[in-house]
Design an enzyme around this catalytic site. Structure first.
Site, PDB file in Angstrom:
ATOM      1  N   LYS A  11       0.842  -1.210   0.000  1.00 25.14           N
ATOM      2  CA  LYS A  11       0.000   0.000   0.000  1.00 25.14           C
ATOM      3  C   LYS A  11       0.863   1.241   0.000  1.00 25.14           C
ATOM      4  O   LYS A  11       2.015   1.254   0.428  1.00 25.14           O
ATOM      5  CB  LYS A  11      -0.948   0.003   1.214  1.00 25.14           C
ATOM      6  N   GLY A 104       7.094   1.628   5.121  1.00 22.88           N
ATOM      7  CA  GLY A 104       5.808   2.316   5.170  1.00 22.88           C
ATOM      8  C   GLY A 104       4.838   1.809   4.125  1.00 22.88           C
ATOM      9  O   GLY A 104       3.889   2.494   3.759  1.00 22.88           O
ATOM     10  N   GLY A 107       4.089  -4.087   4.451  1.00 24.18           N
ATOM     11  CA  GLY A 107       4.495  -5.435   4.069  1.00 24.18           C
ATOM     12  C   GLY A 107       4.032  -6.499   5.047  1.00 24.18           C
ATOM     13  O   GLY A 107       3.483  -7.526   4.660  1.00 24.18           O
ATOM     14  N   ASP A 142      -3.170  -2.030   9.869  1.00 24.15           N
ATOM     15  CA  ASP A 142      -3.321  -1.903   8.420  1.00 24.15           C
ATOM     16  C   ASP A 142      -3.959  -3.134   7.772  1.00 24.15           C
ATOM     17  O   ASP A 142      -4.250  -3.120   6.579  1.00 24.15           O
ATOM     18  CB  ASP A 142      -1.970  -1.640   7.750  1.00 24.15           C
TER      19      ASP A 142
END
Length: 294
Positions: A11, A104, A107, A142
């Protein structure tokens, strides 16, 4: 069915601000996030019942990735089994790593999301996306977005996701300098400086809704850039802009930087130039999905 392979996309943060903390000390965020065509590949394989002592065996192509209970993929698998009441946990998980670490780019969370998607199919539990997100958010903030994917407004600690229209046609060049940034240290430095929220997300969301990639590029923002302290971040951004990027930004808590291009030839030339200095460089398209079974 004994084996499932999943592709888990990285992302990028097109916009990121920190707007406070909740009662538990977690940071509250306002972000626009985008999945891109850069994938870790995760293979999940059932083992014959009892052959591995009902334990999860984890392996990874990257030597620095922990292959034990400290890995998000390992932890989220146990959460899945606990939620579904599955007792025999004789399982192998193999991660073919391509998403850079300490970049960032989520992963670890992408791997967690990929494992959840794989287990849901492998054990035919038929959990909804919402139920998978509920399991995932307890392990990684995330993970819900990495399951959902596409373009989205993300709020709270990462659990509030509002889908946005697909990003207009563009190309991302991503470069990761050698130095990494600890998310925990980045938050601590942000708190120490007492930086106030300053992001107006309405402009970004409006630009996405109107399919205006130039306006999207003009409204990129990442509060962590103010505390990252890595000289390479500015060097990469300047290189990208000089190569014709419409905008460039560090993603997440860093240290990867991305540039948005509308000309694939210029994007390719930029990637080639950056590779002379930085080993981890990628040319990617936005993708409208999270983890996908292949």
């Amino acid at each position: 069915m004994q084996e499932i392979t999943v592709k888990a996309p990285a992302k990028l943060n097109l916009a990121l601000d920190i707007v406070g903390t909740d009662g538990r000390g977690y940071h509250l965020m306002k972000m626009v996030m985008q999945t891109i065509g850069l994938y870790d590949t995760i293979t999940v394989q059932k083992q014959p019942e009892g052959t591995s002592g009902e334990e999860i065996i984890l392996s990874c192509t990257h030597p620095a990735v922990p292959c034990n209970e400290h890995n998000i993929a390992y932890a989220v698998a146990h959460s899945f089994f606990d939620t579904c009441g599955i007792r025999d946990r004789s399982l192998r998980i193999h991660i073919q790593k391509l998403i850079p670490q300490q970049a960032g780019m989520a992963g670890g969370s992408a791997n967690g999301a990929g494992v959840l998607a794989a287990l849901n199919a492998l054990y035919q539990t038929k959990l909804s996306l919402e139920e998978l997100c509920r399991i995932g958010k307890e392990t990684g903030a995330d993970i819900p977005f990495c399951l959902t994917g596409g373009t989205a407004l993300v709020e709270g600690i990462g659990e509030k996701i509002t889908k946005l229209p697909d990003l207009p046609d563009c190309v991302f060049v991503v470069a990761k300098p050698k130095g990494g940034i600890s998310t925990q240290r980045a938050f601590a430095e942000f708190d120490r400086r007492g930086i106030a929220p300053s992001l107006d997300l309405e402009k970004m969301c409006k630009a996405i809704g109107e399919g205006d990639i130039l306006s999207v590029s003009e409204n990129l923002y990442n509060a962590f850039e103010r505390v990252c302290g890595l000289r390479d971040v500015e060097i990469i951004k300047n290189m990208m802009m000089s190569c014709g990027a419409k905008g460039a930004l560090m993603t997440g808590s860093g240290s990867a930087v991305f540039g948005i291009f509308t000309d694939r030839g210029r994007a390719y030339a930029c990637e080639k130039r950056l590779k002379e200095r930085y080993a981890e460089c990628f040319l990617c398209n936005p993708v409208p999905h999270g983890s996908v079974i292949v």
